[in-house]
Design an enzyme around this catalytic site. Structure first.
Site, mmCIF file in Angstrom:
data_model
loop_
_atom_site.group_PDB
_atom_site.id
_atom_site.type_symbol
_atom_site.label_atom_id
_atom_site.label_comp_id
_atom_site.label_asym_id
_atom_site.label_seq_id
_atom_site.Cartn_x
_atom_site.Cartn_y
_atom_site.Cartn_z
ATOM 1 N N HIS A 184 -15.166 -39.580 49.061
ATOM 2 C CA HIS A 184 -15.066 -41.034 49.212
ATOM 3 C C HIS A 184 -15.505 -41.496 50.601
ATOM 4 O O HIS A 184 -15.555 -40.708 51.558
ATOM 5 C CB HIS A 184 -13.631 -41.483 48.977
ATOM 6 C CG HIS A 184 -12.664 -40.856 49.949
ATOM 7 N ND1 HIS A 184 -12.505 -41.295 51.239
ATOM 8 C CD2 HIS A 184 -11.828 -39.806 49.810
ATOM 9 C CE1 HIS A 184 -11.619 -40.556 51.864
ATOM 10 N NE2 HIS A 184 -11.187 -39.638 51.018
ATOM 11 N N ARG B 23 -9.037 -44.976 47.274
ATOM 12 C CA ARG B 23 -10.272 -44.777 48.037
ATOM 13 C C ARG B 23 -11.340 -44.062 47.223
ATOM 14 O O ARG B 23 -12.537 -44.310 47.409
ATOM 15 C CB ARG B 23 -9.976 -44.044 49.346
ATOM 16 C CG ARG B 23 -9.299 -42.679 49.215
ATOM 17 C CD ARG B 23 -8.748 -42.247 50.579
ATOM 18 N NE ARG B 23 -8.221 -40.888 50.613
ATOM 19 C CZ ARG B 23 -6.985 -40.548 50.293
ATOM 20 N NH1 ARG B 23 -6.140 -41.479 49.850
ATOM 21 N NH2 ARG B 23 -6.583 -39.284 50.403
ATOM 22 N N GLU C 185 -6.867 -35.700 46.417
ATOM 23 C CA GLU C 185 -6.966 -34.931 47.646
ATOM 24 C C GLU C 185 -5.883 -33.860 47.682
ATOM 25 O O GLU C 185 -4.873 -33.937 46.956
ATOM 26 C CB GLU C 185 -6.828 -35.886 48.843
ATOM 27 C CG GLU C 185 -6.869 -35.254 50.229
ATOM 28 C CD GLU C 185 -8.094 -34.406 50.498
ATOM 29 O OE1 GLU C 185 -8.227 -33.340 49.862
ATOM 30 O OE2 GLU C 185 -8.921 -34.806 51.346
ATOM 31 N N HIS D 11 -12.611 -36.254 46.752
ATOM 32 C CA HIS D 11 -12.095 -36.103 48.110
ATOM 33 C C HIS D 11 -12.681 -34.854 48.748
ATOM 34 O O HIS D 11 -13.280 -34.016 48.070
ATOM 35 C CB HIS D 11 -10.572 -36.029 48.076
ATOM 36 C CG HIS D 11 -9.941 -37.219 47.440
ATOM 37 N ND1 HIS D 11 -9.510 -38.307 48.162
ATOM 38 C CD2 HIS D 11 -9.696 -37.504 46.129
ATOM 39 C CE1 HIS D 11 -9.024 -39.226 47.327
ATOM 40 N NE2 HIS D 11 -9.119 -38.751 46.094
#
Length: 259
Positions: A11, A62, A89, A188
């Site tokens: 991202h 995100r 993540e 991520h």
């Protein structure tokens, strides 16, 4: 000859990336620079002639926001997006919210690198005394996960990230690729590193040196068995990419924090 092309994307820069803090499962929107990175990524992919049939993201904002902006810049807003916590993540446990540079000053750069980059080492787990514990585990986005809330991780090494990611990769994403769908995974840094380790057979030791900057698409060309036919490629201006990689690596250096 490649049969399939897969694009991975970390991202765009988030608010806590800018502040050099371990963000992990705390939900953050993109910073203004992160919005620009995502839009620039979409423009680059459009210029290079890429088209997508489906996009996969985590359930963190995100990751999703980056996918929206990339598709907008490509003129492909209609492309469906599927979301899973398994692309989240890495869970950094008790380190969540802490500043990396301050941690390097207090614990040494090598220890911070081990926490950030190693394959098998888990940070200390988060518990209910942590300031972000309830923000994460009371978040209703986790009510519909494919495991019970109390079974969600409290900390993870990269090894655990790969183990929770692989079922989603094999059961959901791989069939789409083999159907001929053109796939973008907007996720991520660590979920992307884990998948690259799996696909490219990167060793436990070498994975510590793989750095993915925000907003830079990663191309994997795969054969019919989904084995890479050559090493992954970071798309875009190579000088700018190397500078971005150095910026990420320097986040773990012991310098005075500005935040």
């Amino acid at each position: 000859m490649s049969k399939y092309a897969l694009v991975l994307l970390r991202h765009g820069e988030g608010a806590w990336n800018k502040e050099n803090r371990f963000c992990s499962w705390v939900d953050q929107k993109l910073s203004s620079d992160g919005v620009k990175e995502a839009l620039d990524c979409g423009k680059l992919l459009k210029e290079l002639g890429y088209e997508f049939d489906i996009v996969f993201t985590s359930i963190l904002s995100r990751s999703i926001q980056t996918a929206w902006l990339v598709l907008e810049a490509m003129g492909q807003e209609w492309v469906p997006i599927e979301k899973s916590w398994r692309l989240n993540e890495r869970h950094y446990g008790a380190l969540i919210g802490l500043n990396r540079a301050e941690m390097a000053l207090n614990h040494g750069e090598e220890q911070v690198k081990i926490w950030r980059r190693s394959y098998g080492v888990m940070p200390p787990p988060i518990d209910e005394s942590h300031p972000y514990f309830f923000e994460i585990y009371n978040d209703r986005r986790y009510n519909t996960c494919d495991i019970a809330k109390d079974e969600l991780p409290r900390t993870e090494s990269l090894k655990e990230v790969l183990e929770r990611l692989l079922p989603y990769w094999e059961d959901i994403i791989v069939p789409k690729i083999k159907e001929g769908r053109r796939v973008l995974i907007s996720a991520h840094g660590n979920s992307s590193r884990a998948l690259l380790k799996h696909l490219e057979g990167i060793s436990d030791e070498e994975i510590a040196n793989l750095t993915l900057p925000t907003g830079v698409p990663v191309l994997l060309e795969l054969d019919e068995n989904l084995h890479p036919i050559k090493p992954h490629e970071l798309l875009g201006d190579q000088g700018a990419i190397q500078a971005a990689i150095k910026k990420v690596e320097d986040q773990g250096k012991a310098v005075a924090s500005k935040t």
